[in-house]
Design a protein around this motif. Structure first.
Motif, short mmCIF file in Angstrom:
data_model
loop_
_atom_site.label_atom_id
_atom_site.label_comp_id
_atom_site.label_asym_id
_atom_site.label_seq_id
_atom_site.Cartn_x
_atom_site.Cartn_y
_atom_site.Cartn_z
N GLU A 150 -9.68 38.40 -17.23
CA GLU A 150 -10.40 37.20 -17.62
C GLU A 150 -10.02 36.00 -16.77
OE1 GLU A 150 -9.19 39.38 -19.53
OE2 GLU A 150 -10.73 40.01 -20.95
N THR A 151 -8.74 35.91 -16.41
CA THR A 151 -8.33 34.77 -15.55
C THR A 151 -8.94 34.91 -14.18
OG1 THR A 151 -6.33 35.99 -14.91
CG2 THR A 151 -6.17 34.52 -16.81
N GLY A 152 -9.00 36.12 -13.69
CA GLY A 152 -9.66 36.32 -12.40
C GLY A 152 -11.14 36.02 -12.48
N GLN A 153 -11.78 36.39 -13.61
CA GLN A 153 -13.20 36.08 -13.80
C GLN A 153 -13.44 34.58 -13.87
OE1 GLN A 153 -14.51 38.22 -17.23
NE2 GLN A 153 -13.92 40.23 -16.40
N LEU A 154 -12.48 33.87 -14.49
CA LEU A 154 -12.60 32.42 -14.56
C LEU A 154 -12.56 31.81 -13.16
CD1 LEU A 154 -12.65 29.73 -16.10
CD2 LEU A 154 -10.14 29.92 -16.32
N LEU A 155 -11.61 32.24 -12.35
CA LEU A 155 -11.53 31.73 -10.97
C LEU A 155 -12.77 32.12 -10.18
CD1 LEU A 155 -7.78 32.50 -10.19
CD2 LEU A 155 -8.80 30.26 -10.62
N GLN A 156 -13.29 33.35 -10.47
CA GLN A 156 -14.50 33.81 -9.78
C GLN A 156 -15.69 32.91 -10.14
OE1 GLN A 156 -14.78 36.49 -7.49
NE2 GLN A 156 -16.69 35.41 -7.15
N ASP A 177 -15.17 18.17 -4.82
CA ASP A 177 -14.59 18.89 -3.69
C ASP A 177 -15.04 20.36 -3.79
OD1 ASP A 177 -13.14 19.94 -1.66
OD2 ASP A 177 -11.15 19.51 -2.52
N LEU A 178 -16.05 20.70 -2.90
CA LEU A 178 -16.63 22.06 -2.97
C LEU A 178 -16.09 22.97 -1.87
CD1 LEU A 178 -20.35 21.16 -3.73
CD2 LEU A 178 -18.54 21.72 -5.34
N ASP A 179 -15.11 22.53 -1.16
CA ASP A 179 -14.55 23.36 -0.09
C ASP A 179 -13.18 23.92 -0.46
OD1 ASP A 179 -16.71 22.94 1.59
OD2 ASP A 179 -15.89 21.00 2.27
N ASN A 180 -12.93 24.06 -1.73
CA ASN A 180 -11.63 24.58 -2.18
C ASN A 180 -11.52 26.09 -1.86
OD1 ASN A 180 -10.55 22.19 -3.70
ND2 ASN A 180 -12.50 22.48 -4.75
N LYS A 181 -10.36 26.47 -1.42
CA LYS A 181 -10.08 27.89 -1.19
C LYS A 181 -9.42 28.46 -2.45
CE LYS A 181 -7.77 31.08 1.92
NZ LYS A 181 -6.89 31.24 3.11
N ILE A 182 -10.10 29.39 -3.06
CA ILE A 182 -9.63 29.96 -4.33
C ILE A 182 -9.11 31.39 -4.09
CG2 ILE A 182 -10.27 30.60 -6.68
CD1 ILE A 182 -12.48 28.48 -6.51
N ASN A 183 -7.87 31.60 -4.41
CA ASN A 183 -7.26 32.94 -4.28
C ASN A 183 -7.40 33.70 -5.60
OD1 ASN A 183 -6.39 32.48 -1.59
ND2 ASN A 183 -4.61 31.33 -2.38
N ILE A 184 -8.17 34.73 -5.58
CA ILE A 184 -8.38 35.57 -6.78
C ILE A 184 -7.54 36.83 -6.62
CG2 ILE A 184 -10.06 36.80 -8.19
CD1 ILE A 184 -12.19 34.90 -7.06
#
Length: 903
Positions: free
Chosen positions: A456-462, A444-451
C-alpha cells in the motif's frame, strides 16, 4: 484499552499486529495440518484393510470352491464307485470271511477298550487340559462288525496313534482286506497331496463308514445309529444321502468332534452313484491348516494388525495373531462361553453387510476394522475381519503434533524479528510519501520518487508519481500504442497463416499477404460461384455479399464468444475457416478475425488413405500410398508408415501361407504312418486270437486226462493181480504230477506279478484322471485315455484273478491225484490182470498232462502282454489319427482364409 491502542505509534501497532496474525495463522495451519494428516492416514489405513480383506476373501472362497469341485469329481470317479461297491459288499461279510467267533469278539473288544483308554484317551487329555473322553459312550455304540474291523485296522495295527493310515491291509486274507490293499494307497496319496484331514466312504443304506484313510475311532461305525450319529459328521451324511444328483454336495460348518480329540471339524459330502443307483456318500474332513495359512499372512497390517474369520456362532474360524491362546480356533470351540466374538463389525458382516468403521476390538484396543461376509462353497457364511491398530496407524500424526509445537516456538521468535523489520519497512515509505505530497502541493512536478515496494505504501507513492507525470505519461502511452499496432500489423503481414479481419459491420478491414495469395490461387474456383470475384477489390467490401443468407452470418458473429470452425467447398477446392471474436476491454466486441486454410490436398490424401485401408479389410494387400507429391508432411509420414506396415504384413501372410501348406503335407504323411501302426495293431490282435486257440486246446487236453483217469480207475477196481511194472510207472506218474504242481506254483507267481502291474496301472490312471480334471478343458482328451487305461488294468486284474483261481483249483486236484495215485500204487501191488490197459491209460495221462503244462506256460508268458500291447497300440493309433485329422482341418481352414488376400 481502545484509547491506549489509538495512542500507540503505528510501528508498535504493526509489530503487535504482525505477531498476532502470525500466531493465529500458525495455530490454524497446525490444526488443519494435523486434521488433514489424520484424515489421510485414516483413509490410507482403510484402503489397505479393504484391499487385504478382499484379497483374503477371494483366496478363501477359491480354496473352498476348489474342494467342492474335487469332491464332486472324486465321488463320480469310476475307482471311487468301484471301491464303494466292494467295501459295501465285503464290510458285512468281514467277520464271516475271517471266521470270527464270539470268544474272539470278546477278546477284540477288550483290546479296543484298552486302546481307547491307553492310547486315544491319553492324547485326548493332552489336548483338552486333562479332561477325559467319554470312552464308555464310544464303546457302547460299537456293533460286532465295528469291533472286528476296528481291532484289525486300529488296535491291532502296529503303526502308532496318528499313523494308522500307513497300514495297506490287515493280514487276514479276507476279501475286504484285499480290496483295501488295492484302493487304500491311491486314496492315501490323494489325501496327502491335497492336505485333507480324512476321507470317508459310507454305505447309503446303513450309514456305516466302510472306509476311512486315517482310521480314527469313527471308522466302521454307523452315522445312523452309532456313537457319532448326533455329530455334524452325521448331519453331512444325512443331507448328502437325500440328494438326487451326482453334482450335488453339502458343506457343514465346524463343530467339536470327539474322534478328533474334540477339535473343531467341518465336513463336505457328495453322493456316489452307480449308474442311476445311489450307493454311498463320499465325505472329506476339512483341514484347518490351509485356512490358517491364508489368514496368517499379515503383509500390510503392521505390528498389531490382523485378519481373522468368525462363524455364525461367533467362534473363530482362523487363529488370532494378537491372542493365539484364547482366540485360536481350537480354544474358541473348547471354551465357547469365554471366547465368543460379538463385536459390531462381526455382527454387521454376519448380517451380510460390507463396510469399515472404528471399533474397540476384543482386546479393548481402538482399531480400524474392515468387514465383509464370506460365503463358503455357497452354503456357509462367515465374517471376515481385517483390523489395524489406530495408535499404530496414526503414529505419524502424534509425531507431527510434537514437531509442530517445537516449530511454534521457533516461529514465534522469527515473527517477532520479522514484525520489527516489517514495521520499519512500512513506516519509512509513508514518511517519504508525506514529503512528496508536500512538494506536489508546492507545484513541484519534477520530483524523483523512489518506489521500493508494491504494498500500500508503494501504491501511495505510485499514485503520487502518476499525479505529477499524468500528461507526459499519457503522451508516451499513445506513442507506445502506435508502435505496438505497427508491430502487430507487420507481423500479421508476413506470417504463413492466412488472416482476415472484419469490423462489427462485417466490413473487411485487413487481410495479410498469405490470405491474399490463397484467394488469388483459388480465384478460378471462386468465380464458379461468385462470377465477379476479384482479390484486389476484397479490401473494404462487406462479407455479406459472399453469403447466401447474410442474416444468419451476422447473427453468428454477434453472438460469437469463442472460435467457430467451418469448411466450405468452392468448386474443386476445400477451404477451412476459423472465425474468432476480436474483443476490447472497454467496449467489448469490436470485430472478427478469420483464419483461412486450403485443405484440398489434405482431404484428398486422407480419402486415398481410407480407400487403401478399406482395400486391406477386403483382402487387397498390393496397393500403396503415393506420398511423393504430398505437401503435408504429417500425412506423408502416415502414408509411408502404412506402406511399410503393408510390406511387413504381406511378407508375413506369404510366410504363413507356405507354413500352412507344409503343415497340411506333414499331417497327410503322419496319417499314413498312423495307418501302418493301426495295421500292426490288427496283426497283434490276430496273434492274441491264436493264443485263444491254444487255451481251447489246453482245455480239451485236460478233459481227455480226466476221462482217461476215470477209465483207469474203473479198470483198476477190476484188477486183482500185482503188476510190478505198473507200480514203477505209477511212481513216475506221481513225480510228473508233482512237477506239474511246482510249475503251477511258478505260474501263480507270474500272475501275482501281472496283478501287481495291473494295480499299479490302475493307480497311475487314477492320478492321471485327477491331473486331467485339474487341467480343465485341455485335459479332457487325456482323461479319456486315462479312463481306458484304467478299464484295461481292471480287466487284466480280473483275468489274472480268474487264472489264479483255476490254477489253485488245479493244484488242489493235483494234490488229490497224488494221494489217489499213491493208494492206487499200493493196490497195484496186488493187481494181476489188465496191466496192459492200465499201462496205456497212464501213458495217455502223462502225455495229456505234459501238453497241459506246455500250453499253460505259453499262455502265462505271452497272452496278457500281447493283449496289453495290442490294445495300447489300437488306442494310441485312434488318438493320433484324430489329432492328425484335426491338425489337417486347421491347416486347410487357415489356407482358405489366406487365399482371400491378394499379395
Amino acid at each position: 484499552m481502545l484509547s491506549t491502542l489509538k495512542n500507540l505509534s503505528l510501528k508498535i501497532k504493526l509489530i503487535f499486529g504482525f505477531m498476532l496474525v502470525g500466531i493465529i495463522t500458525f495455530i490454524l495451519v497446525d490444526l488443519i495440518a494435523v486434521n488433514t494428516a489424520s484424515d489421510s492416514l485414516e483413509k490410507e489405513a482403510y484402503a489397505k484393510l479393504i484391499a487385504i480383506r478382499d484379497n483374503k476373501k477371494s483366496s478363501i472362497e477359491y480354496y473352498f470352491n476348489f474342494i467342492r469341485d474335487q469332491i464332486i469329481l472324486q465321488s463320480k470317479h469310476p475307482m471311487v464307485v468301484d471301491a464303494t461297491k466292494a467295501f459295501k459288499q465285503h464290510f458285512k461279510s468281514y467277520r464271516e470271511d475271517k471266521q470270527v467267533t464270539d470268544d474272539q469278539l470278546k477278546m477284540m473288544k477288550a483290546k479296543i477298550k484298552s486302546y481307547y483308554e491307553d492310547k486315544f484317551n491319553v492324547e485326548f487329555k493332552n489336548q483338552n487340559n486333562g479332561q477325559s473322553a467319554n470312552i464308555d459312550q464310544m464303546l457302547k455304540g460299537l456293533d460286532k462288525d465295528s469291533i472286528a474291523l476296528q481291532y484289525a485296522y486300529i488296535s491291532n495295527n502296529h503303526f502308532p496313534l496318528g499313523e494308522k493310515d500307513k497300514l495297506d491291509a490287515a493280514k487276514d486274507e479276507t476279501a475286504y482286506s484285499q480290496y483295501h490293499a488295492k484302493f487304500h494307497p491311491v486314496m492315501r496319496d490323494f489325501l496327502n497331496k491335497n492336505g485333507y484331514y480324512d476321507i470317508f466312504l459310507l454305505d447309503i443304506d446303513s450309514g456305516d463308514i466302510v472306509y476311512s484313510v486315517f482310521k480314527e475311532l469313527d471308522y466302521s461305525t454307523s452315522l445312523i445309529n452309532g456313537p457319532y450319529a448326533s455329530t455334524n459328521f452325521a448331519e453331512a451324511f444325512r443331507k448328502a444321502s437325500k440328494m438326487t444328483q451326482a453334482d450335488d454336495y453339502v458343506l457343514v460348518d465346524f463343530k467339536t468332534y470327539g474322534p478328533s480329540y474334540d477339535a473343531p471339524a467341518s465336513f463336505i459330502a457328495s453322493p456316489i452313484f452307480d449308474g442311476d443307483k445311489k450307493i454311498g456318500v463320499m465325505i472329506f474332513q476339512m483341514p484347518l491348516d490351509r485356512i490358517t495359512q491364508v489368514m496368517s499372512n499379515r503383509a500390510g497390517l503392521g505390528e498389531k494388525g490382523e485378519s481373522y474369520l468368525v462363524g455364525s456362532d461367533s467362534l473363530m474360524r482362523s487363529d488370532s495373531f494378537l491372542d493365539p491362546k484364547k482366540h485360536s480356533v481350537v480354544n474358541s470351540f473348547r471354551y465357547p462361553e469365554k471366547n465368543k466374538l460379538n463385536s459390531e463389525t462381526v455382527t454387521q458382516a454376519l448380517n451380510n453387510k460390507t463396510g469399515q468403521q472404528t471399533i474397540i476390538n476384543y482386546l479393548n484396543d481402538p482399531v480400524f476394522s474392515a468387514y465383509t461376509p464370506i460365503t463358503i462353497a455357497g452354503q456357509v457364511t462367515w465374517a471376515l475381519i481385517s483390523e489395524a491398530s489406530i495408535k499404530e496407524a496414526l503414529y505419524p500424526v502424534t509425531e507431527l503434533k510434537n514437531s509442530m509445537f517445537k516449530l511454534a516456538l521457533l516461529i514465534l521468535i522469527l515473527i517477532s524479528i520479522a514484525a520489527y523489520f516489517l514495521a520499519n519497512s512500512v513506516v519509512k515509505p509513508i514518511l517519504a510519501a508525506v514529503a512528496v505530497a508536500n512538494h506536489i502541493a508546492n507545484n513541484d512536478l519534477d520530483n524523483k520518487i523512489n518506489i521500493t515496494s508494491k504494498d500500500e505504501t508503494g501504491q501511495l507513492l505510485q499514485s503520487l508519481d502518476t499525479m505529477q507525470n499524468n500528461l507526459r505519461t499519457s503522451i508516451e502511452n499513445e506513442k507506445q500504442k502506435l508502435v505496438e499496432a505497427a508491430r502487430l500489423k507487420s507481423g500479421l503481414d508476413n506470417v504463413n497463416t492466412s488472416v482476415m479481419i472484419a469490423d462489427n459491420d462485417r466490413k473487411i478491414i485487413y487481410m495479410n499477404k498469405s490470405v491474399e495469395n490463397l484467394l488469388r490461387t483459388a480465384t478460378p474456383e471462386l468465380r464458379k460461384v461468385i462470377p465477379d470475384f476479384n482479390v484486389d477489390k476484397v479490401m473494404g467490401t462487406n462479407i455479406d455479399q459472399y453469403h447466401k443468407n447474410p442474416a444468419n452470418q451476422a447473427k453468428l458473429l454477434e453472438s460469437l464468444n469463442g472460435s467457430h470452425k467451418a469448411r466450405i467447398n468452392v468448386g474443386n477446392s476445400i477451404l477451412d475457416l476459423t472465425v474468432s471474436p476480436v474483443m476490447n476491454d472497454e467496449v467489448g466486441h469490436i470485430g472478427s478475425v478469420v483464419e483461412w486454410a486450403d485443405s484440398t490436398d489434405s482431404v484428398s490424401a486422407m480419402n486415398k488413405l481410407e480407400e487403401l485401408i478399406q482395400g486391406v479389410n477386403e483382402g487387397v494387400l498390393n496397393q500403396r500410398f503415393d506420398s511423393s507429391k504430398m505437401n503435408d508432411e504429417l500425412i506423408a509420414n502416415i502414408g509411408n508408415k502404412i506402406n511399410s506396415m503393408l510390406d511387413g504384413f504381406t511378407s508375413l501372410m506369404a510366410s504363413l501361407s507356405e507354413n500352412t501348406r507344409q503343415v497340411a503335407n506333414a499331417a497327410e504323411q503322419s496319417s499314413l504312418a498312423i495307418g501302418q501302426i493301426s495295421d500292426g495293431s490288427q496283426q497283434q490282435a490276430n496273434s492274441i486270437d491264436q493264443m485263444a486257440n491254444h487255451i481251447s486246446e489246453t482245455q480239451t487236453a485236460i478233459a481227455d486226462v480226466s476221462h482217461s483217469t476215470g477209465e483207469a480207475s474203473h479198470e483198476a477196481d477190476q484188477t486183482v493181480s500185482i503188476v510190478s511194472s505198473g507200480s514203477e510207472k505209477m511212481t513216475e506218474m506221481i513225480a510228473s504230477i508233482n512237477g506239474i504242481k511246482q510249475s503251477s506254483g511258478d505260474i501263480l507267481k507270474i500272475t501275482e506279478v501281472i496283478g501287481n502291474i495291473a494295480n499299479q496301472t490302475n493307480m497311475l490312471s487314477l492320478n492321471a484322471a485327477i491331473e486331467a480334471a485339474r487341467a480343465g478343458e485341455q485335459g479332457k482328451g487325456f482323461a479319456v485315455v486315462a479312463d481306458e487305461v484304467r478299464k484295461l488294468a481292471e480287466n487284466v486284474a480280473s483275468s489274472v484273478l480268474d487264472i489264479s483261481t483255476l490254477i489253485n483249483e488245479t493244484v488242489e486236484k493235483i494234490d488229490s491225484g497224488v494221494e489217489i495215485s499213491s493208494s492206487v500204487k499200493m493196490d497195484m501191488d496186488t493187481m494181476a490182470n489188465h496191466v496192459q490197459n492200465v499201462h496205456g491209460m497212464l501213458n495217455r495221462i502223462a502225455a495229456a498232462m505234459e501238453q497241459q503244462n506246455s500250453t499253460i506256460v505259453n499262455l502265462g508268458d505271452n497272452a496278457e502282454s500281447l493283449r496289453h500291447i495290442a490294445e495300447n497300440n489300437a488306442t494310441a493309433s485312434e488318438e493320433m489319427t484324430s489329432t492328425i485329422i484335426d491338425l489337417s482341418r486347421i491347416a486347410n481352414d487357415t489356407n482358405d482364409v489366406l487365399e482371400k488376400y491378394q499379395f
